[in-house]
Design a protein around this motif. Structure first.
Motif, PDB file in Angstrom:
ATOM      1  N   TRP A   1     -11.883  12.877 -33.148  1.00  0.00           N
ATOM      2  CA  TRP A   1     -12.800  13.973 -32.773  1.00  0.00           C
ATOM      3  C   TRP A   1     -13.990  13.258 -32.064  1.00  0.00           C
ATOM      4  O   TRP A   1     -14.646  12.526 -32.750  1.00  0.00           O
ATOM      5  N   LYS A   2     -14.349  13.909 -30.883  1.00  0.00           N
ATOM      6  CA  LYS A   2     -15.531  13.239 -29.977  1.00  0.00           C
ATOM      7  C   LYS A   2     -16.146  14.570 -29.400  1.00  0.00           C
ATOM      8  O   LYS A   2     -15.343  15.321 -28.930  1.00  0.00           O
ATOM      9  N   ALA A   3     -17.446  14.708 -29.520  1.00  0.00           N
ATOM     10  CA  ALA A   3     -18.123  15.820 -29.096  1.00  0.00           C
ATOM     11  C   ALA A   3     -17.973  15.968 -27.669  1.00  0.00           C
ATOM     12  O   ALA A   3     -18.019  16.910 -27.014  1.00  0.00           O
ATOM     13  N   THR A   4     -18.087  14.881 -26.880  1.00  0.00           N
ATOM     14  CA  THR A   4     -17.887  14.898 -25.645  1.00  0.00           C
ATOM     15  C   THR A   4     -16.396  15.276 -24.755  1.00  0.00           C
ATOM     16  O   THR A   4     -16.506  15.601 -23.658  1.00  0.00           O
ATOM     17  N   THR A   5     -15.474  15.298 -25.714  1.00  0.00           N
ATOM     18  CA  THR A   5     -14.033  15.304 -25.015  1.00  0.00           C
ATOM     19  C   THR A   5     -13.463  16.659 -25.746  1.00  0.00           C
ATOM     20  O   THR A   5     -12.254  17.137 -25.359  1.00  0.00           O
ATOM     21  N   PHE A   6     -13.715  17.299 -26.819  1.00  0.00           N
ATOM     22  CA  PHE A   6     -13.203  18.185 -27.881  1.00  0.00           C
ATOM     23  C   PHE A   6     -12.871  19.417 -27.073  1.00  0.00           C
ATOM     24  O   PHE A   6     -11.791  19.992 -27.090  1.00  0.00           O
ATOM     25  N   ALA A   7     -13.913  19.649 -26.468  1.00  0.00           N
ATOM     26  CA  ALA A   7     -13.712  21.239 -25.665  1.00  0.00           C
ATOM     27  C   ALA A   7     -12.657  21.305 -24.571  1.00  0.00           C
ATOM     28  O   ALA A   7     -11.959  22.313 -24.521  1.00  0.00           O
ATOM     29  N   ALA A   8     -12.653  20.179 -23.836  1.00  0.00           N
ATOM     30  CA  ALA A   8     -11.667  20.027 -22.835  1.00  0.00           C
ATOM     31  C   ALA A   8     -10.257  19.774 -23.591  1.00  0.00           C
ATOM     32  O   ALA A   8      -9.369  20.401 -22.909  1.00  0.00           O
TER      33      ALA A   8
ATOM     34  N   LEU B  72      -9.236  21.094 -26.233  1.00  0.00           N
ATOM     35  CA  LEU B  72      -8.835  22.379 -26.911  1.00  0.00           C
ATOM     36  C   LEU B  72      -8.561  23.304 -25.756  1.00  0.00           C
ATOM     37  O   LEU B  72      -7.553  24.285 -25.794  1.00  0.00           O
ATOM     38  N   ALA B  73      -9.433  23.347 -24.607  1.00  0.00           N
ATOM     39  CA  ALA B  73      -9.093  24.193 -23.485  1.00  0.00           C
ATOM     40  C   ALA B  73      -7.815  23.810 -22.713  1.00  0.00           C
ATOM     41  O   ALA B  73      -7.093  24.835 -22.240  1.00  0.00           O
ATOM     42  N   GLY B  74      -7.771  22.488 -22.820  1.00  0.00           N
ATOM     43  CA  GLY B  74      -6.316  22.094 -22.309  1.00  0.00           C
ATOM     44  C   GLY B  74      -5.176  22.203 -22.814  1.00  0.00           C
ATOM     45  O   GLY B  74      -3.910  21.772 -22.403  1.00  0.00           O
ATOM     46  N   GLY B  75      -5.277  22.355 -24.125  1.00  0.00           N
ATOM     47  CA  GLY B  75      -4.125  22.525 -24.887  1.00  0.00           C
ATOM     48  C   GLY B  75      -3.332  21.211 -25.420  1.00  0.00           C
ATOM     49  O   GLY B  75      -2.058  21.338 -25.739  1.00  0.00           O
ATOM     50  N   THR B  76      -4.161  20.319 -25.307  1.00  0.00           N
ATOM     51  CA  THR B  76      -3.589  18.965 -25.735  1.00  0.00           C
ATOM     52  C   THR B  76      -3.674  18.542 -27.263  1.00  0.00           C
ATOM     53  O   THR B  76      -3.406  17.363 -27.672  1.00  0.00           O
ATOM     54  N   LEU B  77      -4.352  19.476 -27.954  1.00  0.00           N
ATOM     55  CA  LEU B  77      -4.556  19.052 -29.480  1.00  0.00           C
ATOM     56  C   LEU B  77      -3.405  19.522 -30.132  1.00  0.00           C
ATOM     57  O   LEU B  77      -2.388  20.243 -29.702  1.00  0.00           O
ATOM     58  N   PRO B  78      -3.175  18.877 -31.121  1.00  0.00           N
ATOM     59  CA  PRO B  78      -1.988  19.160 -32.226  1.00  0.00           C
ATOM     60  C   PRO B  78      -2.070  20.723 -32.678  1.00  0.00           C
ATOM     61  O   PRO B  78      -3.229  21.184 -32.473  1.00  0.00           O
ATOM     62  N   THR B  79      -1.275  21.271 -33.135  1.00  0.00           N
ATOM     63  CA  THR B  79      -1.334  22.455 -33.968  1.00  0.00           C
ATOM     64  C   THR B  79      -2.252  22.297 -34.951  1.00  0.00           C
ATOM     65  O   THR B  79      -3.000  23.495 -34.991  1.00  0.00           O
TER      66      THR B  79
END
Length: 458
Positions: A82-89, A91-98
């Motif tokens: 987890w990084k503050a600079t990349t997390f939002a992108a 999450l929005a891009g749907g690249t996080l695991p479930t």
């Protein structure tokens, strides 16, 4: 090593009383539609990128055991940090695991934005659902009283990590680490003088970690960065913290040559013997072993110095959350995984021993200091269960573990946390790279940025 059972006057966001409380369980009709017999493939956060093969094997063994217990669920892990600079992108891009991990401070915003799943009904299936520390669980609860994010791991207090070998080489006693900021400064200078190219003390400075650790320094001197909805970055404690860094950097020349560390980078440098001291969560030892191959003999952990009547230790932690797009079956499977991977070991003796056996067999740390997710009494019971498996150098951490429960543990800034931290990154960087940096002006500018972020957050 025993934690005190009686001195738990610890606060997170005011007062964190670590006692068992009942959690109200609502009714989420969407979850009630889950099919217990359905086959599910569940993508989950795994280890940090670069984790050693032994750590990967331990996780793979855990997944295999979980799937034996839950033959209808196939678990796929994804290394992630987890990084503050990349997390939002992400999450929005749907690249996080479930199933993914978030800091305590981010859960409320994600809930308000409708970005994570309501887990109330699935959580209520756990036998210990009513035993969470209410003051921790509330960080993951929405205005409707439902739970959207679940306390999972790394409930931490910031400590001072130090290299015992570098202390010895500088003529310092590694069994008597610094207890004041003046002693930190003196030790840093001695380490840097005796070990050319080594930073006696290093500070994180980018990707919101600079602001995070400057908040640590501020709290330790009795200051705060927010007062309700007002930014207070220009307080005397923050100024004193920056002056301390400036003096070590430019007067003592004891902070080395790298002033661009993030969490990963400073861990790497510390494990490689390039940093004598730095501040971070007390639980970082596990990552130092799994990812950075640290030599346990060189590691030491102590309390950060506290000065002033309102001085406190910054605390926080990690919650498990589930993607908003998860199906009812995926949410049901997610809670089973969260139970198995993160939580069951604290409430079930067989699970605690099994988890410890897997970790020991793969040469992974067992017994790294933690703060309780449930009650302190329950955590003490857990410690008793795993006592024979502990393989971390607890005797090199006692100056932290014997004192932390007497300290005030203060939560991170409550509003626009990451934006407040980012506004301070540039201040820390400037102080460490510009001998003539104007601390007052830098903080005035940062305070204006932080206030705009707080206002925007409502």
């Amino acid at each position: 090593m025993k934690y005190s059972r009686t001195r738990m006057a610890i606060a997170i966001a005011g007062a964190l009383a670590l006692t068992s409380t009942l959690v109200a369980c609502g009714d989420d009709k969407k979850d009630s539609a889950a099919d217990a017999n359905a086959a599910v493939t569940l993508n989950v956060v795994g280890l940090l990128p670069g984790a050693k093969p032994e750590a990967q094997k331990a996780l793979a063994d855990e997944v295999a055991d979980f799937q034996k217990e839950n033959p209808k669920i196939t678990v796929k892990t994804k290394d992630y940090e987890w990084k503050a600079t990349t997390f939002a992108a992400d999450l929005a891009g749907g690249t996080l695991p479930t199933v993914f991990e978030i800091p305590f401070t981010d859960a409320k915003t994600l809930i308000a934005n409708g970005q994570i799943a309501d887990m109330q009904s699935s959580l209520s299936t756990l036998s210990y659902a009513g035993n969470f520390n209410k003051n921790l669980l509330q960080y993951g609860q929405g205005p409707d009283g439902h739970t959207y994010a679940i306390p999972a791991k790394s409930v931490y207090a910031i400590g001072l990590h130090y290299n015992r070998d570098l202390f010895t080489s500088a003529g310092l006693d590694p069994n008597k680490p610094p207890t004041t900021w003046d002693e930190v400064r003196s030790a840093a200078k001695a380490i840097a003088t005796k070990n050319p190219g080594v930073a006696g003390f290093a500070q994180m400075a980018k990707d919101a970690t600079g602001g995070w650790q400057l908040t640590v320094d501020t709290y330790a001197r009795g200051g705060r960065l927010e007062d309700g909805k007002k930014a207070t970055l220009t307080n005397d404690a923050t100024k004193a913290s920056l002056q301390f860094l400036k003096d070590m950097r430019w007067t003592d020349n004891s902070m080395g040559a790298n002033f661009d560390y993030d969490w990963t980078g400073i861990n790497q440098a510390f494990a490689a013997g390039k940093v004598g001291m730095y501040t971070s969560g007390q639980d970082v030892y596990t990552s130092l072993v799994q990812t950075n191959n640290i030599n346990p003999k060189q590691y030491g952990l102590t309390m950060i110095p506290l000065t002033g009547s309102d001085a406190g230790v910054l605390g926080g932690g990690t919650m498990a959350a589930v993607a908003k797009t998860a199906t009812a079956n995926e949410k049901a499977a997610a809670v089973k995984w969260i139970d198995y991977h993160y939580l069951r070991k604290y409430t079930n003796q067989d699970a605690a021993k099994k988890n410890a056996e897997i970790q020991v067999a793969s040469k992974q740390p067992v017994g790294t200091p933690e703060l309780p997710i449930f009650s302190q009494q329950q955590y003490q019971t857990y410690q008793d269960w795993i006592k024979s498996y502990v393989n971390v150098p607890l005797d090199q951490m006692t100056s932290f573990t014997t004192k932390v429960f007497d300290a005030k543990l203060v939560n991170e800034p409550a509003i626009a946390t990451q934006d407040v931290y980012k506004s301070l990154d540039t201040v820390v960087q400037a102080v460490l790279t510009d001998k003539n940096a104007d601390i007052d002006k830098l903080l005035t500018d940062a305070n204006a940025k932080a206030q705009r972020a707080i206002d925007s957050a409502g």
